[in-house]
Design a protein around this motif. Sequence first.
Motif, PDB file in Angstrom:
ATOM      1  N   PRO A 172       0.841  -1.203   0.000  1.00 62.70           N
ATOM      2  CA  PRO A 172       0.000   0.000   0.000  1.00 62.70           C
ATOM      3  C   PRO A 172       0.873   1.249   0.000  1.00 62.70           C
ATOM      4  O   PRO A 172       2.030   1.212   0.419  1.00 62.70           O
ATOM      5  CB  PRO A 172      -0.779  -0.123   1.313  1.00 62.70           C
ATOM      6  N   TYR A 173       0.326   2.351  -0.488  1.00 58.43           N
ATOM      7  CA  TYR A 173       1.108   3.582  -0.507  1.00 58.43           C
ATOM      8  C   TYR A 173       0.251   4.792  -0.160  1.00 58.43           C
ATOM      9  O   TYR A 173      -0.968   4.812  -0.379  1.00 58.43           O
ATOM     10  CB  TYR A 173       1.765   3.790  -1.882  1.00 58.43           C
ATOM     11  N   ASP A 174       0.893   5.799   0.398  1.00 55.49           N
ATOM     12  CA  ASP A 174       0.319   7.134   0.499  1.00 55.49           C
ATOM     13  C   ASP A 174       0.769   7.962  -0.694  1.00 55.49           C
ATOM     14  O   ASP A 174       0.021   8.785  -1.211  1.00 55.49           O
ATOM     15  CB  ASP A 174       0.756   7.802   1.804  1.00 55.49           C
ATOM     16  N   VAL A 175       2.032   7.724  -1.108  1.00 52.85           N
ATOM     17  CA  VAL A 175       2.581   8.364  -2.307  1.00 52.85           C
ATOM     18  C   VAL A 175       3.325   7.303  -3.111  1.00 52.85           C
ATOM     19  O   VAL A 175       4.103   6.526  -2.547  1.00 52.85           O
ATOM     20  CB  VAL A 175       3.546   9.516  -1.955  1.00 52.85           C
ATOM     21  N   ALA A 176       3.077   7.279  -4.404  1.00 52.80           N
ATOM     22  CA  ALA A 176       3.832   6.408  -5.317  1.00 52.80           C
ATOM     23  C   ALA A 176       4.589   7.281  -6.297  1.00 52.80           C
ATOM     24  O   ALA A 176       4.048   8.274  -6.808  1.00 52.80           O
ATOM     25  CB  ALA A 176       2.896   5.466  -6.061  1.00 52.80           C
ATOM     26  N   VAL A 177       5.843   6.929  -6.537  1.00 48.72           N
ATOM     27  CA  VAL A 177       6.683   7.684  -7.468  1.00 48.72           C
ATOM     28  C   VAL A 177       7.113   6.745  -8.587  1.00 48.72           C
ATOM     29  O   VAL A 177       7.834   5.769  -8.342  1.00 48.72           O
ATOM     30  CB  VAL A 177       7.911   8.288  -6.763  1.00 48.72           C
ATOM     31  N   LEU A 178       6.654   7.034  -9.779  1.00 49.29           N
ATOM     32  CA  LEU A 178       7.027   6.228 -10.946  1.00 49.29           C
ATOM     33  C   LEU A 178       8.356   6.738 -11.491  1.00 49.29           C
ATOM     34  O   LEU A 178       8.460   7.886 -11.940  1.00 49.29           O
ATOM     35  CB  LEU A 178       5.941   6.322 -12.011  1.00 49.29           C
ATOM     36  N   ALA A 179       9.365   5.890 -11.439  1.00 53.16           N
ATOM     37  CA  ALA A 179      10.694   6.234 -11.952  1.00 53.16           C
ATOM     38  C   ALA A 179      11.199   5.061 -12.780  1.00 53.16           C
ATOM     39  O   ALA A 179      12.326   4.594 -12.620  1.00 53.16           O
ATOM     40  CB  ALA A 179      11.642   6.546 -10.795  1.00 53.16           C
ATOM     41  N   THR A 180      10.338   4.585 -13.669  1.00 51.95           N
ATOM     42  CA  THR A 180      10.629   3.361 -14.428  1.00 51.95           C
ATOM     43  C   THR A 180      11.557   3.588 -15.611  1.00 51.95           C
ATOM     44  O   THR A 180      11.985   2.636 -16.246  1.00 51.95           O
ATOM     45  CB  THR A 180       9.321   2.733 -14.921  1.00 51.95           C
ATOM     46  N   GLY A 181      11.852   4.844 -15.920  1.00 52.39           N
ATOM     47  CA  GLY A 181      12.833   5.120 -16.963  1.00 52.39           C
ATOM     48  C   GLY A 181      12.372   4.773 -18.353  1.00 52.39           C
ATOM     49  O   GLY A 181      11.205   4.955 -18.712  1.00 52.39           O
ATOM     50  N   SER A 182      13.274   4.233 -19.138  1.00 59.93           N
ATOM     51  CA  SER A 182      12.992   3.978 -20.548  1.00 59.93           C
ATOM     52  C   SER A 182      13.579   2.638 -20.961  1.00 59.93           C
ATOM     53  O   SER A 182      14.338   2.017 -20.228  1.00 59.93           O
ATOM     54  CB  SER A 182      13.601   5.083 -21.410  1.00 59.93           C
ATOM     55  N   TYR A 183      13.212   2.214 -22.146  1.00 60.10           N
ATOM     56  CA  TYR A 183      13.850   1.046 -22.749  1.00 60.10           C
ATOM     57  C   TYR A 183      14.302   1.434 -24.149  1.00 60.10           C
ATOM     58  O   TYR A 183      13.855   2.446 -24.702  1.00 60.10           O
ATOM     59  CB  TYR A 183      12.919  -0.167 -22.765  1.00 60.10           C
ATOM     60  N   PRO A 184      15.192   0.685 -24.742  1.00 63.23           N
ATOM     61  CA  PRO A 184      15.749   1.078 -26.035  1.00 63.23           C
ATOM     62  C   PRO A 184      14.703   0.991 -27.152  1.00 63.23           C
ATOM     63  O   PRO A 184      13.920   0.039 -27.205  1.00 63.23           O
ATOM     64  CB  PRO A 184      16.869   0.065 -26.291  1.00 63.23           C
ATOM     65  N   PHE A 185      14.724   1.972 -27.994  1.00 67.03           N
ATOM     66  CA  PHE A 185      13.893   1.919 -29.191  1.00 67.03           C
ATOM     67  C   PHE A 185      14.595   1.046 -30.222  1.00 67.03           C
ATOM     68  O   PHE A 185      15.757   1.268 -30.554  1.00 67.03           O
ATOM     69  CB  PHE A 185      13.682   3.317 -29.760  1.00 67.03           C
ATOM     70  N   VAL A 186      13.897   0.036 -30.700  1.00 65.73           N
ATOM     71  CA  VAL A 186      14.455  -0.867 -31.719  1.00 65.73           C
ATOM     72  C   VAL A 186      13.653  -0.682 -33.010  1.00 65.73           C
ATOM     73  O   VAL A 186      12.471  -1.010 -33.047  1.00 65.73           O
ATOM     74  CB  VAL A 186      14.393  -2.337 -31.262  1.00 65.73           C
ATOM     75  N   PRO A 187      14.265  -0.120 -34.033  1.00 60.86           N
ATOM     76  CA  PRO A 187      13.537   0.083 -35.293  1.00 60.86           C
ATOM     77  C   PRO A 187      13.050  -1.254 -35.848  1.00 60.86           C
ATOM     78  O   PRO A 187      13.669  -2.299 -35.625  1.00 60.86           O
ATOM     79  CB  PRO A 187      14.592   0.703 -36.225  1.00 60.86           C
ATOM     80  N   PRO A 188      11.938  -1.235 -36.579  1.00 58.73           N
ATOM     81  CA  PRO A 188      11.374  -2.491 -37.119  1.00 58.73           C
ATOM     82  C   PRO A 188      12.141  -3.002 -38.341  1.00 58.73           C
ATOM     83  O   PRO A 188      11.585  -3.164 -39.429  1.00 58.73           O
ATOM     84  CB  PRO A 188       9.941  -2.083 -37.477  1.00 58.73           C
ATOM     85  N   ILE A 189      13.412  -3.256 -38.150  1.00 55.66           N
ATOM     86  CA  ILE A 189      14.256  -3.741 -39.243  1.00 55.66           C
ATOM     87  C   ILE A 189      14.143  -5.259 -39.304  1.00 55.66           C
ATOM     88  O   ILE A 189      14.405  -5.943 -38.301  1.00 55.66           O
ATOM     89  CB  ILE A 189      15.724  -3.319 -39.024  1.00 55.66           C
TER      90      ILE A 189
END
Length: 529
Positions: A172-189
């Motif tokens: 459970p939370y009173d405050v949640a902080v989303l810090a999930t960042g990013s993942y690499p973009f992979v072109p549809p090659i």
Amino acid sequence: MGTRNRQWTGLKHLSLLPLLTSSPVTSFHIPKSFTPRTRTKWGTHVGATTPSSTSSLFTSSSTTEDPKRVVVIGNGMVGQRFMENLLDADPDKKCSISTFCEEPRAAYNRVKLTSYFETRNPSDLSMTSDFDAAGKTVWYEENNVELLLNDKAVAIDTVAKTVTGASGKVIPYDVAVLATGSYPFVPPIPGRQRPGVFVYRTIEDLEAMLAYAKENNVESAAVIGGGLLGLEAAKAVKDMGVTSHIIEFAPILMCRQIDQGGHDALVGKIEEMGLKVHCGARTQFFVGEDGTTDEESTSPVAALRFSNEDWDDLPVQMVVVSCGIKPRDELARECGTIDIGERGGIVVDDNLKTSAEGVYAIGEIALHKNFIYGLIAPGYDMAKVATACVAKDLGLEGASEENDLPAFTGADLSTKLKLLGCDVASFGVNQPTADDEDVSFLVWNDPHAGVYRKLIFNKAGTKLRGGILVGDAGDYTKLHKIAMSDNELDEGTTPAQLLPPPTARTSAPEEVTVSKDPAAQICSCNDVS
């Protein structure tokens, strides 16, 4: 409720937060990003009952005030900085902090990922102290922060105010902080599914690349992307003892930071080190050893094929894709109660609050005024602002007064880096738009020394507006400060006096005096080498 979309104009900058987990691109691992902050076990498994001996956090009859529960989803550099800031703002320890961490070890410095090859010791990259065998550090225990390693947050319920991990633990939370960042973009090659195709973001990615290169006698590799991330990846490939080919779609490298002159100087330095640069490259297929170019074959990668006229196939035995990032917003997207940008990212206001009560977003996941910031410095700025706002929300002793709350209004994207051994810096207005009429500039171009400098002034030459420095950025701090002040040049100082690089001046280089003002910015990067 369906996900609410808002449009954004695109990624403002690629993260120099380079890194991932290595495996072929089709199954590449999206970094785990989730963390808790108390040694106290206040999370429970789904369906489990809470023992009567459990902390007062679970009991309504407690005679003391229950701690405020803060859940940080993502244990990367920005999430870690937020927790450190919150601990400073909470001297009375009114908060319990938990953090979900999808990766097998606690927060480490992704900015320095390429230095991993120097020792191959993950502890050298740790954001806190040495890792133990389980991937933890003593910092979490010492600060009563609950660290959930190898546990990806898979659901957030903004009505019940809970976060659920892949392990089944519900916190459970009173405050949640989303810090999930990013993942690499992979072109549809076509061919991206092949063995030998990797992304570059985590220590596991590097280890997988090393293992593949050794097992398959890789002699040549292609790095897809000639931006900040791509050049870092190219350095990693070189450090493996493999010939590195940098493949860039744009006509120049680092097109967001430098111009043609800067590109020429940078390429000269890079090629001196034995790397190969291919700009204007339109990659069409990752070709397999069996000659196939489809999207199903599992034949290992053996070459790149281009759609450029008269370009031959480029033989390579490994491909590293490092050409951009995408926000890891799937948790908020699946929740359905948090606003998402049309092209990704969690919409936040100037306090980094999302559309859901008690939920914040910081770092590469946060979409602020239609921009995603990929550099670490803006992420740290966000962590600072979010900490102040959370402290105020929770009534912590270190909270600011309402009128003194900071706001995130954007970020200085100036950078100074050492890429492949070459200084590269840009600051201020480094590439004026075509309709900007208040522009004049001076250029220093020394191909013999591999130094290129372009300083942009107002038309009258009385103000420094920005610049590009390649090969010698020894006076970056001074020039950046002048440009950011928006003041006219000091009396007696001319534009021409600022242009020569420190190494070309007859007198000794000026010493940089560091201001004692804590608000003074030395560099907007996390690390300066």
